[in-house]
Design an enzyme around this catalytic site. Structure first.
Site, short mmCIF file in Angstrom:
data_model
loop_
_atom_site.label_atom_id
_atom_site.label_comp_id
_atom_site.label_asym_id
_atom_site.label_seq_id
_atom_site.Cartn_x
_atom_site.Cartn_y
_atom_site.Cartn_z
N LYS A 22 -81.02 23.62 31.13
CA LYS A 22 -82.09 24.48 31.65
C LYS A 22 -81.66 25.13 32.97
O LYS A 22 -81.78 26.33 33.15
CB LYS A 22 -83.36 23.65 31.85
CG LYS A 22 -84.58 24.50 32.16
CD LYS A 22 -85.78 23.64 32.51
CE LYS A 22 -86.26 22.83 31.34
NZ LYS A 22 -87.51 23.30 30.75
N ARG A 91 -89.04 20.03 36.71
CA ARG A 91 -88.70 19.78 35.30
C ARG A 91 -87.33 19.14 35.15
O ARG A 91 -86.42 19.46 35.88
CB ARG A 91 -88.64 21.09 34.51
CG ARG A 91 -89.92 21.83 34.39
CD ARG A 91 -89.59 23.19 33.77
NE ARG A 91 -90.72 24.09 33.84
CZ ARG A 91 -91.53 24.32 32.82
NH1 ARG A 91 -91.33 23.75 31.66
NH2 ARG A 91 -92.55 25.15 32.95
N GLY A 100 -88.57 17.64 24.97
CA GLY A 100 -89.75 16.81 25.19
C GLY A 100 -89.48 15.36 25.51
O GLY A 100 -90.40 14.57 25.64
N MET A 102 -87.96 14.04 28.21
CA MET A 102 -88.11 13.62 29.61
C MET A 102 -89.29 14.34 30.23
O MET A 102 -90.02 15.03 29.57
CB MET A 102 -86.81 13.87 30.35
CG MET A 102 -85.73 12.90 29.90
SD MET A 102 -84.15 13.33 30.54
CE MET A 102 -83.91 14.95 29.93
N ARG A 335 -82.20 28.83 25.76
CA ARG A 335 -81.18 27.88 25.33
C ARG A 335 -80.80 28.22 23.90
O ARG A 335 -81.55 28.93 23.20
CB ARG A 335 -81.69 26.45 25.43
CG ARG A 335 -82.86 26.18 24.53
CD ARG A 335 -83.38 24.77 24.71
NE ARG A 335 -84.63 24.62 23.98
CZ ARG A 335 -85.53 23.69 24.23
NH1 ARG A 335 -85.34 22.83 25.18
NH2 ARG A 335 -86.63 23.61 23.51
N HIS A 451 -93.76 19.55 18.72
CA HIS A 451 -92.76 18.50 18.82
C HIS A 451 -92.26 18.04 17.46
O HIS A 451 -91.07 17.96 17.18
CB HIS A 451 -93.36 17.32 19.59
CG HIS A 451 -92.46 16.14 19.61
ND1 HIS A 451 -92.57 15.11 18.71
CD2 HIS A 451 -91.39 15.86 20.38
CE1 HIS A 451 -91.63 14.24 18.95
NE2 HIS A 451 -90.90 14.66 19.97
N SER A 767 -53.68 5.41 -1.47
CA SER A 767 -55.04 5.82 -1.13
C SER A 767 -55.67 4.67 -0.36
O SER A 767 -55.72 3.55 -0.85
CB SER A 767 -55.83 6.11 -2.40
OG SER A 767 -57.13 6.52 -2.04
N CYS A 835 -60.10 6.88 0.13
CA CYS A 835 -61.19 6.98 -0.84
C CYS A 835 -62.32 5.99 -0.53
O CYS A 835 -63.26 5.87 -1.30
CB CYS A 835 -60.69 6.80 -2.26
SG CYS A 835 -59.94 5.19 -2.55
N TYR A 855 -55.35 14.11 2.10
CA TYR A 855 -56.70 14.43 1.64
C TYR A 855 -57.67 13.28 1.94
O TYR A 855 -57.25 12.15 2.20
CB TYR A 855 -56.72 14.74 0.14
CG TYR A 855 -56.41 13.55 -0.73
CD1 TYR A 855 -57.42 12.66 -1.12
CD2 TYR A 855 -55.10 13.27 -1.14
CE1 TYR A 855 -57.13 11.55 -1.89
CE2 TYR A 855 -54.81 12.17 -1.92
CZ TYR A 855 -55.83 11.31 -2.28
OH TYR A 855 -55.56 10.20 -3.03
C1 PEP Z 1 -62.35 0.64 -1.06
O1 PEP Z 1 -62.19 -0.56 -1.05
O2 PEP Z 1 -62.39 1.32 -0.03
C2 PEP Z 1 -62.52 1.35 -2.34
C3 PEP Z 1 -62.60 2.66 -2.35
O3 PEP Z 1 -62.66 0.63 -3.44
P1 PEP Z 1 -63.98 -0.13 -3.88
O4 PEP Z 1 -65.09 0.34 -2.99
O5 PEP Z 1 -64.21 0.22 -5.30
O6 PEP Z 1 -63.61 -1.56 -3.67
#
Ligand code: PEP
Ligand code: MG
Length: 883
Positions: A22, A91, A100, A102, A335, A451, A767, A835, A855
């Site tokens: 502000k 303020r 809102g 503070m 803002r 709000h 992975s 993964c 990835y």
């Molecule tokens: C993991 O362990 O991160 C994984 C992807 O395999 P899962 O969750 O199937 O054990």
């Protein structure tokens, strides 16, 4: 000597950290020559000193005196003056906006003497005493801790006595008397007189604003939005201007574009003859900005010019507060405006097309987590339902839940995983924890900038405001609407996109990617280095993920294909087989079923890599539950003529018991199954490779990657890899198809990460299974920790984040980094991905970018989030432009 106070003409927009959002923007607007009421800002550093020591830093007092003296000189008025008093607002204003959260005190400088001067100067005694009582109310509440409702009760009583309903109908004498009553309340509740010395008032107010940085709602808000606790708030002391000086005065809030849809049209609300907080607090339902064009055309013209100037200057959508005092326009705040995800996308795309910002800036301005909102459900257009009320569509998306009437109940029930809708007359910052826990918010009062609306939009929760037909009876925990009574616990559906309130549950449908999202994602893809794949084991998920932009499947869990009714009995036979032949028979039955599944998924992902993981989970997950079996046996014992079944069940029980383990997650699972149970890996590989060859014969381009789970030793991978290649080559030869495929492994055990140089030599890819890697590195059961001790750990600050959501960089992250380095040393071509659930978490994605993974792979709905987060990571330290 540190400088702690800056006049508005001493600062600029670049000083946000020191002067708060502000303060720095008031300075910037002053620099731009816009009509800003003069004032000064006390820095966040001063606040931090006060927080740490409970007193002003040395020199601050004198600096405030000096700046106040300059302000008085400039305005030709003195604080507390009997004839023509200067009034100021005090303020808060942190570097990151916390709407809102503070405190604010208005009309400071009034006392029994100066109020007379104000009355004389304005020729309006009613106005003067109304201002005085507002000041006492606010100051008593914020600075002296006197319950606000005590004052409101007196006002209501007075209106009753007078037979009127509106505040504006009370007279000067009413307010005068109320002022005396208010002072008496203060004396009784605070144990001291209301301070009449304006300099003392100012001092107390500044300290209260400093303290408000650590009030519970501000702390909750910071936690929710990951705002550091040590930023502190600045304090702005500004000359008051009045939007409540009659019909030629007004106060309002406006946005340079529509914060819900992002449409390029000015959007706002105002109230004639009202003071600042009235609009935001939703005390009266305001007019739309378009009305101002009719009511005060010249001022509308001026205001729109300022709006355009500010948007161009800041190169982003602005959220602006203004006041008109007797036909003169003043700017009180600008803002960067908070906006829904849909609006963020549209504004970013439009601004690129208008030449205002670059594609990189556009991408940086959309927050990955915000995209979740767009992926929120909406009402099924074919559903039949009864709309019981309508309100303002304050934050889009639809939600279903049971009605609750207060934030605490919402929190308790929400944390149990129950779906609730918080229904309030209006929300205040004290309701924040309830809003977080609820599916959506419904208020019977307040406007689009109230709000509830602002907070819900920021969180991406559906919200309807100002559904005035709804009459809430808080005491009885019901609301009535046109004769219908809805009780706490009844289910309703709200649609924050249309403003519809519906009794009962309506079917919700999933959203689709819109053109603006597509554009942002395509720009993000030009910027990002990380690939984004999906975790999918059904054709539907694969299709959805590909539509969302997934560049392949990073994890297809075979086990999810084995739990259908037609498969489970076969899998059980396979597991419980007592001879090799019996097992082989079961596997032969499974193979064609799996082959069909793989074919469909590979076809959807044609031309893109599909990582299929061999059977992983503990085998007991496929078997009947021991306790259930025992109960069943007990029952059969007493049923005559069921001898045969009884004996069969008894044998089953013995087998299941033999298979059961004390720690199944550390037991016979993953590659250990393949290494110890002949034929299991082979059957899976046959199904995969046959499916791929089928597609290849049809001219398709299947890209298979076979992944071995839970490897700890190089030898395990060696054994499995050799098997996979032998079977795959056999199938290829028999089917006369040429097919490339990769063989790799999950890295989800610390030993695998530590010996990644050994394992990496014989893997085409790694992975990182960070779910198991977190479980095994921290020694936290992934199935139990979140329900047991993790909430306490987070509460107590032992951990700052849930390690199953955001990667534990110091521990698990270190292993990941080490494994990347070790494996690349021996195998520079190795492909590296992740993964675990962390693959869809923006902060973890940044880490994945930094360690150079190829990835990330995440659930289909997180794919757009991951694409954007990967671009943000590539752009480096992108500031959250909407904060
Ligand atoms: C993991 O362990 O991160 C994984 C992807 O395999 P899962 O969750 O199937 O054990
Ligand atoms: Mg795992």
């Amino acid at each position: 000597m540190t400088k702690y106070v800056y006049d508005f003409d001493e600062g600029d927009a670049g000083m946000k950290k020191l002067l708060g959002g502000k303060g720095s923007n008031l300075a910037e607007m002053t620099r731009l020559g816009l009509p800003v009421p003069p004032g000064f800002t006390i820095t966040t550093e001063a606040c931090n000193h006060y927080t740490a020591h409970g007193e002003y830093p040395p020199g601050l007092q004198e600096e405030i005196d000096e700046h106040l003296r300059r302000l008085e000189e400039r305005m030709g008025k003195k604080l507390g003056d009997k004839r023509d008093p200067l009034l100021v607002s005090v303020r808060s204003g942190a570097a990151i906006s916390m709407p809102g959260m503070m405190d604010t005190v208005l009309n400071l400088g009034l006392n029994d003497e100066s109020v007379k001067g104000l009355a004389e100067q304005t020729g309006d005694e009613r106005f003067a005493y109304d201002a005085y009582r507002r000041f006492i109310q606010m100051f008593a509440d914020i600075v002296m801790g006197v319950e606000r409702s005590l004052f409101e009760e007196r006002i209501s009583k007075r209106k009753e006595q007078r037979g009127v309903t509106q505040d504006v109908e009370l007279t000067a004498d009413d307010w005068k008397e109320l002022v005396e009553e208010f002072k008496a309340i203060v004396r009784e509740k605070a144990g001291r007189d209301f301070p009449s010395d304006p300099r003392e008032q100012l001092d107390l107010a500044i300290r209260a604003v400093f303290r408000s940085w650590n009030n519970p709602r501000a702390i909750t808000y910071r936690k929710q939005y990951d705002i550091p606790d040590d930023l502190g708030t600045a304090v702005n002391v500004q000359t008051m201007v009045f939007g409540n000086k009659g019909e030629d005065s007004a106060t309002g809030v406006c946005f340079t574009r529509d914060p819900s849809t992002g449409e390029k049209r000015r959007f706002g609300e105002y109230l004639v003859n009202a003071q600042g907080e009235d609009v935001v607090a939703g005390i009266r339902t305001p007019n739309s900005l378009d009305r101002l064009a009719e009511e005060m055309p010249e001022l509308y013209e001026q205001l729109t010019q300022v709006m355009d100037k500010l948007e161009k200057h800041y190169r982003d959508m602005q959220d602006i507060e203004f006041t008109i005092e007797q036909k003169k326009l003043y700017m009180l705040q600008t803002r960067t405006g908070k906006r829904t995800a849909a609006a963020a996308l549209k504004i970013a795309v439009d601004m690129v097309e208008e030449g205002l910002i670059t594609k990189e800036e556009a991408v940086a301005r959309v927050q990955p987590d915000q995209l979740d909102q767009l992926l929120h459900p909406r009402l099924d257009p074919d559903a039949q339902y009864d709309v019981i009320a309508r309100g303002l569509p304050a934050s889009p998306g639809a939600a279903v839940g049971e009605v609750v009437f207060d934030a605490d109940t919402a929190e308790v029930r929400g944390s149990r995983g129950e779906k609730v809708i918080l229904v309030r007359w209006e929300t205040t910052p004290d309701d924040i924890h309830g809003i977080i826990a609820a599916q959506g918010v419904l208020t019977s009062h307040g406007g689009m900038t109230s709000h509830a609306a602002v907070v819900a939009r920021g969180m991406g929760k559906p919200c309807i405001c100002g559904a005035e037909a709804i009459k809430i009876n808080q005491a009885e925990r019901i609301f009535e609407v046109n004769g219908l009574v809805v009780r706490e616990g009844d289910t309703i559906t709200i649609d924050g996109t249309s403003g519809k309130v519906i009794l009962g549950e309506v079917k919700l449908i999933e959203p689709k990617v819109d053109v603006n999202l597509e554009k942002i994602l395509s720009w993000a893809s030009e910027i990002r280095r990380l690939g984004v794949r999906t975790n999918a084991d059904t054709p539907e998920d694969a299709k959805r993920a590909r539509d969302f932009g997934a560049e392949g499947i990073g994890l297809c869990r075979i086990e999810h294909m084995l739990i259908g009714e037609d498969r489970l009995p076969i899998v059980r036979r396979m597991i419980l087989a007592e001879t090799e032949e019996a097992r082989e028979e079961a596997l032969m039955e499974l193979e064609p079923l799996l082959r069909r599944d793989f074919e469909r998924i590979l076809e959807i992902m044609d031309g893109l890599p599909v990582t299929i993981r061999l059977l992983d989970p503990p085998l007991h997950e496929f078997l009947p539950n021991l306790v259930d079996l025992r109960v069943e046996l007990e029952r059969l014992k007493h049923v005559p003529g069921e001898r045969e079944e009884y004996e069969a069940k008894e044998r089953l029980l013995a087998r299941v018991r033999a298979e059961s383990e004390a720690n199944p997650m550390l037991g016979l699972r993953g590659c250990r199954v393949g290494c110890t149970m002949g034929g299991v890996t082979e059957a899976q590989v046959r199904a995969i490779i046959k499916a791929a060859c089928d597609l290849k014969k049809q001219g398709k381009d299947p890209r298979v990657e076979i992944m071995v789970p839970l490897v700890a030793f190089r030898k395990e991978l060696e054994i499995e890899r050799e098997k996979i290649i032998r079977v795959a080559e056999g199938v290829k030869e028999a089917m006369e198809v040429d097919l490339d495929y990769l063989v790799g492994t999950m890295i989800e055990l610390p030993r695998a990460a530590l010996t990644a140089d050994q394992i990496g030599e014989i893997a085409d890819f790694f992975s990182f299974g960070t779910n198991d890697l977190t479980q095994t590195t921290l020694g936290f059961s992934r199935d139990d920790a979140e329900a047991k001790f993790l909430p306490v750990y987070l509460e107590e600050g032992i951990l700052t984040d849930n390690p199953f959501q955001t990667l534990d960089l110091e521990g698990v992250g270190k292993l990941v980094r080490m494994a990347c380095e070790l494996s690349r040393e021996v195998n520079p071509k190795i492909k590296l991905g992740i993964c675990g659930e962390h693959g869809g978490d923006p902060r973890s994605i940044r880490f994945c970018h930094e360690v150079g993974l190829d990835y990330v792979s995440c659930s289909p709905f997180r794919v757009p989030v991951a694409i954007l987060a990967a671009a943000h990571a590539a752009l480096g330290d992108v500031q959250d432009a909407t904060k």
